[in-house]
Design a protein around this motif. Structure first.
Motif, short mmCIF file in Angstrom:
data_model
loop_
_atom_site.label_atom_id
_atom_site.label_comp_id
_atom_site.label_asym_id
_atom_site.label_seq_id
_atom_site.Cartn_x
_atom_site.Cartn_y
_atom_site.Cartn_z
N MET B 43 0.83 -1.20 0.00
CA MET B 43 0.00 0.00 0.00
C MET B 43 0.87 1.26 0.00
O MET B 43 0.65 2.19 -0.78
N LEU B 44 1.90 1.26 0.85
CA LEU B 44 2.78 2.43 0.90
C LEU B 44 3.55 2.58 -0.42
O LEU B 44 3.77 3.69 -0.89
N PHE B 47 1.35 4.02 -2.99
CA PHE B 47 1.19 5.44 -2.67
C PHE B 47 2.39 6.24 -3.21
O PHE B 47 2.23 7.30 -3.80
N VAL B 89 -8.37 0.12 -1.26
CA VAL B 89 -7.98 -0.83 -0.21
C VAL B 89 -9.17 -1.69 0.17
O VAL B 89 -10.28 -1.19 0.37
N PRO B 92 -13.00 -3.05 3.25
CA PRO B 92 -13.19 -1.61 3.48
C PRO B 92 -12.62 -1.14 4.81
O PRO B 92 -12.71 -1.84 5.82
N ILE B 93 -12.03 0.05 4.78
CA ILE B 93 -11.45 0.63 6.00
C ILE B 93 -12.57 1.32 6.78
O ILE B 93 -13.38 2.04 6.17
N PRO B 94 -12.66 1.13 8.10
CA PRO B 94 -13.72 1.81 8.86
C PRO B 94 -13.63 3.33 8.71
O PRO B 94 -12.53 3.87 8.55
N PHE B 95 -14.78 3.97 8.80
CA PHE B 95 -14.84 5.41 8.57
C PHE B 95 -13.92 6.18 9.52
O PHE B 95 -13.28 7.16 9.13
N SER B 96 -13.85 5.73 10.80
CA SER B 96 -13.05 6.48 11.77
C SER B 96 -11.58 6.57 11.33
O SER B 96 -10.95 7.60 11.46
N VAL B 97 -11.09 5.49 10.75
CA VAL B 97 -9.68 5.49 10.31
C VAL B 97 -9.53 6.32 9.03
O VAL B 97 -8.57 7.08 8.89
N MET B 100 -9.38 9.88 10.01
CA MET B 100 -8.06 10.25 10.52
C MET B 100 -7.08 10.47 9.37
O MET B 100 -6.37 11.48 9.31
N TYR B 101 -7.06 9.51 8.47
CA TYR B 101 -6.14 9.60 7.33
C TYR B 101 -6.46 10.82 6.45
O TYR B 101 -5.57 11.49 5.96
N VAL B 104 -5.26 14.00 8.14
CA VAL B 104 -3.80 14.11 8.06
C VAL B 104 -3.37 14.48 6.64
O VAL B 104 -2.49 15.32 6.44
N ALA B 108 -1.27 17.58 5.21
CA ALA B 108 -0.10 17.41 4.35
C ALA B 108 -0.21 18.31 3.12
O ALA B 108 0.76 18.95 2.72
N PHE B 110 -1.85 21.08 2.88
CA PHE B 110 -1.64 22.46 3.31
C PHE B 110 -0.14 22.74 3.47
O PHE B 110 0.37 23.78 3.05
#
Lengths: 638, 345
Positions: B43-44, B47, B89, B92-97, B100-101, B104, B108, B110
């Motif tokens: 994944m990284l 990216f 991904v 599915p990634i939970p909404f809370s994570v 956060m991403y 962030v 980045a 900005f």
């Protein structure tokens, strides 16, 4: 000549008096255990023959003669827990936090003063030396009002303990009686030294007297640091008691009580934390003054002040995660449950918030440095690569803050097919997080190096080779850190914990070797232009304020976590908390309380800054004219 | 340099096309598979490829005189991150994570667009143009924002405040702190110091290194080491006990935890959450054997208060298995997953 000799004699006498003041409490306190505790026990032994009761130290496992009473078994009621119609724990929390903020500040700032004053003394450039001296003076001036507030808040804290938790405080003071006396007397010594140091500034500004003055700052800091160590012994005892038996009876060895399992890691972590926090607060002060400045001279002075404070704060921030890692390792070694409660269990979400705050600190520091390149001609060549640094920082940050236990609805849980996400779950464990934070720190080092060479072009014959070497060194460092983070998944946990050593070594190698190499390369470098102090974006100053706020918030958060990990114990596994508030607060309540403490601190410190500015306004014209920092000089160095 | 940037641009375009296909459901997310065991780094890496691709694309567009304004670069990149996390991904990634991403990455963006004064001016320019409203289009846009923005904010607020019938979010503690000791079949075990009595070498001595050397290979395949086959009747000591533990596992545990120990047994999907996946590095790999011993013995019903909401139906196995059987099954679980139990040296 005679006058000079007289001054010398006076200063030597003053220094001796201070050393005497420092030793006095120790001398007074020394007989205390002998007369107060061991002697009666010895007498009792003679009288009662074999009836001397012995206990086994809960931590050191040594035997000792019982000389103290067992820890009280408290009950919920006015005797043990007198209260207002309010949660006593919250009152203690508030009083403690405010005292700690101010205490940290007044312990950190004299260390800065010492460093800056020393830089002023050894700098050959006289104009720069005067600026350093003035800066050190400005710093100590800020801390003086804060010092009084620290003492007042300390008094409030003790009264709060005595009135709301008399049984607990009585027990603690029965064990730490000699330590508390030493503490109080050392506080007197600290005050005396501080006032002589501050008020003697002008009288001891040159020659030999300046060195005496500088050595006073060393004495001041030694006392301050010892004070903090003593206070740490109380919280260390509450978390990981030693020197008592399992009933909490004191066994007569005061060193065991002080030197608990977590005392040394706490000492190191707090020194570094205080320094980083102090740097942040002074940087925020400078930022506030910069934003409010009306002249270019003021802007230049406060820009420079903010930079120095930030640099000192970040210098101590960089090793802070490693000290924290050591502390956590010791916590796990002391009690596995405590470690799991902190990092994998009940308090794990607070650790995610902490990781976020640490990330914000590094992001703010880097952002400030990138902004600061704007005041240098020639730094443009680095600015176009900043986006790649942002990428590295953010990747490290995202890994660092990924929670092990994700917050999700039951529907999301079902869609994910289990509690652990197969991709992101891997970021939630220590191996990945070590990699994340080390990438962030290495990137910060890289930003600093770019900043330091912003307006310079190396003139050494091997400049090209040096640049390539530095580039390759950093690339290898990143590869090594990331590789070790991945490798950590394939080895036993005890080896994995040890992997943090090469990771840290890699990061620190970048810090020390690359800084040294850069300094050598930049010796005699061609300057593209001066650093134009004051010509920096306002965003940079907001970054400094952000840095300070994040420090403050994180300090309160970590204090809360450290304290909460005792769960329902006043003294872990020795004295139970039987008040109605022996439960762990919700994350939301804790966050609100922390925010309130942060807000209160910043409002009160603004008052302190305002008081400082009043004093500055009343400064005599002669003294003001002598302020060398009022005219910005082209800085020859950073 | 130009060739490098052209290659980057090519990667960028290909990546965007693939992502576009995934967003519009033309291409399934798993067309480019996330390979088990390499997923996080993959994944990284993806990216990083996208960032390199975008840099190349931006360079090429500038070279062709069609430079994308910095404002749209910033907004575009942020949108890309959000879409990548949502559509690329899987599972599915939970909404809370994702929230956060997303936050962030906004920070980045900005930091990137405001790192230098020149960039910041470029970024602000379209915003300032709309605020100044010197042209008819900008004037129109300004009015549109005046109307649309409050409606959007109102909509978000309404949505946030509106009572929902969804189940509430659970802040579940997966690994609650264990007690200092646990009593099983009348004997007290101190969790910090107890050891698995079957972690022994062929001579019958406790030997962590020997047993660690005989677990299956980690990584893809989880292959057995040469001469370390527990089902070889000749093997004694550790491997023999692994075999016995395996028999116990397949008689009792695999119905829920699965024959591959990945939490996907026959009955697994009758539960929410499904049983623990031992092959995940976040479960048994993070814990001491004594922690597992405590959890297996006491089951879901024995979870402490901290384990709220106690979402575990695991039986207290001390009621069905002997102490020896519990230790052996734990031995098997570590052997099969290729993980080492946590130890404190």
């Amino acid at each position: 000549m005679g006058l000079l000799t007289g001054k010398r004699v006076f200063s030597i006498v003053a220094l001796c008096m201070m050393v005497g003041l420092l030793l006095l409490p120790i001398v007074i306190a020394l007989p205390s255990p002998a007369i107060g505790e061991e002697a009666p026990a010895g007498d009792a032994a003679k009288k009662d023959g074999d009836k001397v009761e012995k206990g086994r130290d809960v931590y050191y496992k040594t035997e000792g003669i019982v000389v103290g009473a067992p820890a009280p078994k408290t009950t919920d009621g006015p005797k043990d827990y007198p209260r207002y119609n309010f949660e006593s724990r919250v009152l203690i929390w508030f009083a403690n936090q405010q005292h700690l903020y101010y205490g940290s500040f007044v312990l950190a700032v004299p260390i800065f003063c010492m460093i800056i004053e020393f830089m002023g003394v050894v700098t050959k450039d006289k104009a720069l030396a005067k600026r350093y001296d003035q800066l050190a003076y400005d710093f100590i001036k800020i801390s003086l009002t804060a010092y009084s507030l620290t003492a007042i808040l300390g008094g409030i804290l003790i009264f709060t303990f005595l009135t709301l938790y008399p049984a607990f405080f009585g027990y603690l003071s029965s064990i730490f009686r000699p330590v508390m006396h030493i503490y109080a007397l050392m506080f007197v010594a600290e005050s005396g030294t501080l006032y002589i140091y501050y008020y003697g500034w002008d009288k001891m500004k040159e020659g030999f007297l300046k060195w005496i003055h500088l050595s006073m700052s060393v004495v001041l800091n030694v006392i301050g640091t010892l004070l903090m160590f003593l206070a740490n012994s109380w919280i260390g005892f509450m978390m990981s008691p030693a020197g008592v038996d399992e009933q909490g009876r004191y066994l007569g060895n005061i060193w065991h009580v002080i030197h608990t399992a977590l005392w040394n890691p706490l000492n190191l972590h707090r020194i570094l934390g205080n320094m980083a926090f102090g740097g942040g607060v002074v940087a925020a002060y400078a930022a506030y003054k910069f934003l409010a400045a009306k002249t270019d001279e003021d802007r230049a002075h406060y820009d420079w002040m903010g930079y120095i404070a930030m640099a000192l704060g970040v210098a101590f921030l960089i090793p802070l995660p490693f000290a924290g890692y050591w502390l956590m390792r010791e916590v796990y070694a002391y009690r596995q449950q405590m470690g799991i409660t902190l990092m994998g269990g009940l308090l794990a979400w607070l650790f995610i918030i902490q990781a976020t705050m640490i990330g914000i600190l590094f992001l703010s520091s880097n952002y400030y440095l990138w902004q600061a390149m704007g005041r240098m001609r020639g730094a443009e060549k680095y600015q176009r690569y900043i986006k790649y640094l942002v990428f590295l920082l953010i990747c490290g940050f995202l890994v660092f803050i990924t929670p092990h236990t994700m917050v999700m609805t039951p529907a999301e849980l079902k869609a994910m097919g289990g509690q652990q996400h197969p991709v992101l779950g891997n970021f939630g464990v220590m191996s990945a997080k070590n990699g994340g934070i080390n990438v962030m720190i290495t990137t910060t080092v890289l930003s600093f190096i770019w900043y330091m060479r912003g307006n310079k072009v190396s003139t050494v014959s091997w400049a090209k080779f040096g640049n390539i070497f530095m580039g390759v060194f950093f690339a290898c460092a990143y590869v090594n850190i990331i590789w070790l983070a991945i490798y950590g998944y394939y080895i036993p946990a005890n080896v994995r914990v040890g992997l943090s050593v090469p990771q840290v070594a890699t990061t620190l190698s970048c810090l020390f070797f690359m800084f040294a190499l850069n300094s050598v390369m930049m010796r005699g470098a061609k300057q593209m232009g001066p650093i134009e102090w004051g010509k920096i974006s306002v965003r940079s100053q907001y970054a400094l304020i952000m840095l300070a706020t994040a420090f403050t918030w994180m300090m309160a958060l970590m204090g809360y976590i450290r304290s909460s990990v005792r769960l329902f114990w006043h003294v872990n596994e020795i004295m139970r908390d039987n008040s109605p508030w022996a439960y762990t607060h919700t994350v939301g309540f804790a966050a609100n309380m922390i925010s309130f403490n942060v807000l209160f601190f910043w409002i009160s410190i603004l008052f302190v800054f305002w008081m400082g500015s009043l004093a500055a306004k009343k400064a005599p014209v002669e003294a003001k004219a002598g302020i060398p920092g009022s005219v910005p000089q082209p800085a020859a160095s950073h | 340099m130009k060739a490098l940037m052209s290659l980057g641009a090519l990667i960028g375009v290909a990546g965007l096309l693939l992502l576009g296909g995934m967003i519009f459901n033309v291409i399934p997310s798993n067309t480019v598979r996330l390979v088990e065991g390499y997923m996080p780094m993959q994944m990284l890496f993806e990216f990083a490829c996208f960032v390199a691709g975008f840099a190349g694309l931006s360079y090429m567009m500038s070279a062709m005189g069609m430079a994308l304004p910095r404002f749209w670069q910033g907004i575009g990149f942020w949108a890309f991150v959000l879409l990548y996390l949502k559509f690329r991904v899987y599972p599915p990634i939970p909404f809370s994570v994702r929230a956060m991403y997303g936050t962030v990455s906004l920070v980045a963006v900005f930091m990137w667009v405001s790192a230098s004064e020149e960039d910041w001016k470029k970024f602000k320019q379209p915003i300032m143009n709309v605020l100044d409203a010197q042209t008819g289009l900008n004037k129109l846009l300004r009015y549109a924002y005046l109307i649309v923005l409050p409606i959007l904010i109102g909509g978000f607020s309404y949505n946030a405040m509106m009572p929902k019938s969804e189940e509430p979010i659970e802040l579940r503690t997966v690994h609650p702190a264990p007690p200092a000791s646990t009593k099983v079949h009348g004997k007290t075990y101190t969790l910090q110091t107890s050891q698995n009595p079957y972690r022994v070498n062929p001579e019958g001595k406790y030997d962590q290194e020997y047993t660690n050397a005989n677990i299956v290979e980690q990584g893809m395949g989880r292959l057995m080491k040469p001469n370390a086959n527990p089902w070889d009747e000749k093997n004694q000591g550790y491997l023999k006990y692994v075999r016995e533990g395996g028999e116990i596992f397949f008689q009792n545990c695999h119905f829920c935890h699965g024959d591959n120990l990945n939490g996907r047994g026959l009955h697994a999907f009758a539960f929410n959450p499904i049983p623990a996946n031992f092959t995940d590095p976040g479960t048994i790999a993070q814990l001491q054997e004594t922690f597992i011993f405590w959890r297996v013995s006491k089951g879901g019903i024995g979870l402490p208060n901290e384990g709220f909401p106690w979402a575990s139906v695991m039986p207290p196995w001390e009621q069905h298995l002997t102490v020896d059987e519990i230790w052996k099954v734990i031995l098997f679980e570590y052997w099969h997953t290729g993980y080492y139990p946590r130890t404190w040296d």
